[in-house]
Scaffold this active site. Sequence first.
Site, short mmCIF file in Angstrom:
data_model
loop_
_atom_site.label_atom_id
_atom_site.label_comp_id
_atom_site.label_asym_id
_atom_site.label_seq_id
_atom_site.Cartn_x
_atom_site.Cartn_y
_atom_site.Cartn_z
N HIS A 39 0.83 -1.21 0.00
CA HIS A 39 0.00 0.00 0.00
C HIS A 39 0.86 1.26 0.00
O HIS A 39 0.57 2.23 -0.70
CB HIS A 39 -0.92 0.02 1.23
N LYS A 104 -9.27 -9.17 8.07
CA LYS A 104 -9.86 -9.52 9.36
C LYS A 104 -9.63 -8.36 10.31
O LYS A 104 -8.62 -7.64 10.19
CB LYS A 104 -9.25 -10.81 9.91
#
Lengths: 186, 279
Positions: A39, A104
């Site tokens: 990212h 998650k």
Amino acid sequence: MTDAVKLLPPLTDADVLRLTAGDAVLVSGVLYTARDAAHKRLMDLLAAGQPLPVDLQGQILYYVGPSPAPPGRVIGAAGPTTASRMDAYTPTLLGLGLKAMIGKGKRSAEVLAALQSHRAVYLGATGGAGALISRCIREARVVAFPDLGPEAVHRLVVEDFPAIVINDCHGGDLYEEGRRRYARPA
Amino acid sequence: MRQIHTDRIIDAVKQAAMAANYELGQDLWAALARGEREEESPAGREIFRQLLENARIAREERIPLCQDCGLAVIFAEVGQDVHIVGGDFAAALQEGVRRGYGEGYLRKSLCHPLTRKNTGDNTPAVIHTEIVPGDGLTLMVVPKGGGSENMSKLFMLKPAEGWAGIRERVVATVAEAGPNPCPPIIVGVGLGGNFERAAYLAKKSLLRELGAPNPDPELAALEAELWDAVNSLGIGPMGLGGRFTALGVHVLMQPCHIASLPVAVNIQCHASRHREVVL
């Protein structure tokens, strides 16, 4: 569990609008992987005005750093990692057309707001079920940042990848709703 | 004096690192099976079903239970009548980790804290060595995942806060962690000692067999109270809501300074991996 909704990326607004927190989904098709290091690289490219190595329009990002593929396997264990480490970068990617993420754990208020404004969803996969999930992965190849090793961007082809809608684009939040349902005075 | 060659140590650590990552312990199997039977939430039961299937696949196909094959922690108990020959003991432990993670296709998850450059071989392991009576050598290899470790906390309480303060911090730590550390979790609590000892006790408490009662009846009662409290939070398997937020709470305690009340909470995900080798 209720019948799972089939998701076939690239996703449209209509695909996302019909999803509600708590829905079971099965994803088939292409997923792109990225953890925080990838990212950061994507953000650096955007800041430098460079094109991204993948077009995120309608795509699903899977937050995973797989273990190495043993001989004869497509990939090693490949379960989800904690999504909150990507929160700082996510609204920007949603602005580029990203439609869903699989991970998650909780997302930030900024990400939840961006899911609503960009019509996108956050899906949860079963953390620690890396061996089980690897069975849904038919193909895997690195498409960007190979020097990042397990954190490189992989293009995965999956079949019936099981996940559950945690945050829909209407403000639904399965973590909050589930906890409220089962909490009791200590 | 009994001699143990470093080659044996290297091989033992290598095999233990691989086995720990592929094979869930019997106590964990039993705890997950109990969860599948007793969890009230349908989504939670489905998570338990997936985790049991995951453990079967990992064991049969020799692939890691979880892609996060952990930072390797090694608890070494070295008998005072043992003479280690063939090389440096700590270097042998590191070499065992290097070979286990390399040959076992385990993920290398260690990096420079600032540049984030991967060390490439999952070393250095964190090693705790204790000298004990006798001529044995016991190595406990513990691959510890990052997601649950990140949710762990250390508190230096005022002694006046007492048990109520301890209980509040343990429950708050689990509540704040929520779905992040891959519940159902095991909660390791270290009470007393000092700043670093409390954290060590919390980690070491995780190694006790899950479901086995604490041998100290006083601590067993405290564990039961904490377990009930964290399972009342409703977080449930994977945070989807349910009864089983934790599979167990373990406490280790030792005396502390009269001015202090250190409390450490080490969170362990359901993939509680550890493998003991006795040489």
